[in-house]
Enzyme design. Structure first.
Site, PDB file in Angstrom:
ATOM      1  N   GLU A 153       5.791  -5.605   3.335  1.00  0.00           N
ATOM      2  CA  GLU A 153       4.946  -4.402   3.215  1.00  0.00           C
ATOM      3  C   GLU A 153       5.478  -3.262   4.088  1.00  0.00           C
ATOM      4  O   GLU A 153       5.566  -2.122   3.647  1.00  0.00           O
ATOM      5  CB  GLU A 153       3.501  -4.708   3.634  1.00  0.00           C
ATOM      6  CG  GLU A 153       2.789  -5.769   2.813  1.00  0.00           C
ATOM      7  CD  GLU A 153       2.516  -5.363   1.370  1.00  0.00           C
ATOM      8  OE1 GLU A 153       2.734  -4.186   1.017  1.00  0.00           O
ATOM      9  OE2 GLU A 153       2.096  -6.245   0.594  1.00  0.00           O
ATOM     10  N   ASN A 194       7.057   0.269   2.773  1.00  0.00           N
ATOM     11  CA  ASN A 194       6.529   1.575   3.201  1.00  0.00           C
ATOM     12  C   ASN A 194       7.640   2.491   3.689  1.00  0.00           C
ATOM     13  O   ASN A 194       7.682   3.669   3.342  1.00  0.00           O
ATOM     14  CB  ASN A 194       5.532   1.392   4.359  1.00  0.00           C
ATOM     15  CG  ASN A 194       4.120   1.150   3.861  1.00  0.00           C
ATOM     16  OD1 ASN A 194       3.857   1.147   2.664  1.00  0.00           O
ATOM     17  ND2 ASN A 194       3.210   0.959   4.793  1.00  0.00           N
ATOM     18  N   ARG A 214       1.348   2.195  -7.037  1.00  0.00           N
ATOM     19  CA  ARG A 214       1.166   1.606  -5.710  1.00  0.00           C
ATOM     20  C   ARG A 214      -0.326   1.302  -5.543  1.00  0.00           C
ATOM     21  O   ARG A 214      -1.167   2.120  -5.906  1.00  0.00           O
ATOM     22  CB  ARG A 214       1.621   2.574  -4.600  1.00  0.00           C
ATOM     23  CG  ARG A 214       3.062   3.040  -4.704  1.00  0.00           C
ATOM     24  CD  ARG A 214       4.042   1.894  -4.793  1.00  0.00           C
ATOM     25  NE  ARG A 214       3.856   0.922  -3.723  1.00  0.00           N
ATOM     26  CZ  ARG A 214       4.391  -0.291  -3.734  1.00  0.00           C
ATOM     27  NH1 ARG A 214       5.123  -0.685  -4.748  1.00  0.00           N
ATOM     28  NH2 ARG A 214       4.189  -1.102  -2.735  1.00  0.00           N
TER      29      ARG A 214
END
Lengths: 111, 140
Positions: free
Chosen positions: B46, B50, B104
């Site tokens: 994650e 990002n 997303r």
């Protein structure tokens, strides 16, 4: 990530083998949409028996496909989900829009 | 035990899998359970995602990961020198995404917070973002 497709009546079973992250999500999104159109599938069933990793990018993939098939009254189901991936599904509320069955046969009989 | 490593790679999406496997491999010296290791892998995935899609967007930059092991915990720091997050508090909200058009889900920080014991985000607009996460392995 490997994809395999099996069309049973109006259901498209999509088997996902490998790891689903942002990188692989980009690769499979369009392919899945093409196959849904190609088979004229109403419902889709994700078979996750061979999926050994998923992060939040996978949530987007599922929601995107849900939007596509639900426009035409179709449904999305998952089968053979392991408890790790189930945790991410629960966390994001995906089970509010995605039905869950133990196996493919149950899903096909119920959709 | 104390140990440290630093990893640097280009912000290409192919490197997401590479990064989480390297960190998990480093963490495995703490003898974690499969479950704990999967938590770390998911959180790293994650944070790196990002950095790649929000930090650098369409540019290619460098993502840095620093890991420190101290006793039964691992500290993982993921750094990008991309565009930064204007409002960190808003970005951490479940379902918040600046990129809904990319499908997303906005669940990245929620996943990190669920799977790790500590998550801190420092960001400066135009300078980059630093995510610091800590996982304690209870199994030992």
């Amino acid at each position: 990530m490997r994809l395999s497709f099996e069309s049973i009546n109006k259901n498209l079973v999509i088997k996902l083998d490998g790891e689903l992250d942002h990188h692989t999500a980009e690769e499979i999104r369009d392919e899945i949409d093409r196959e849904i159109d190609h088979y004229g599938a109403k419902n889709i069933i994700f078979d996750l028996s061979g999926m050994n990793f998923m992060d939040s990018s996978g949530i987007g993939v599922v929601i995107g496909r849900y939007k596509k098939v639900s426009k035409l009254g179709g449904e999305v189901a998952v089968v053979n989900i392991n408890h790790r991936i189930e945790r991410i599904f629960k966390m994001s509320g995906l089970f509010n829009i995605v039905k869950r069955f133990d196996n493919k046969k149950q899903a096909i009989d119920s959709l | 035990m104390q140990n440290h490593m630093r990893l640097e790679f280009l912000s290409k999406s192919q490197n997401e899998a590479f990064a989480r496997v390297v960190v998990a491999s480093f963490a495995s010296q703490l003898d974690p359970t499969i479950e704990e290791l999967a938590d770390v892998k998911t959180a790293v995935s994650e944070a790196v995602t990002n950095a790649i899609i929000h930090g650098y967007e369409d540019m290619i930059g460098t993502v840095i990961i620093e890991c420190t092991i101290q006793d039964n915990e691992i500290e993982i720091i993921v750094i990008d020198h991309g565009k930064g997050i204007e409002n960190v508090e808003e970005a951490r909200q479940p379902l918040y995404t600046s990129k809904p058009e990319l499908e997303r889900s906005g669940m990245g920080f929620t996943v990190m917070e669920t799977f790790m014991d500590e998550v801190e985000v420092e960001s400066q607009k135009g300078a980059g973002t630093k995510i610091r996460m800590v996982k304690r392995f209870e199994s030992r």
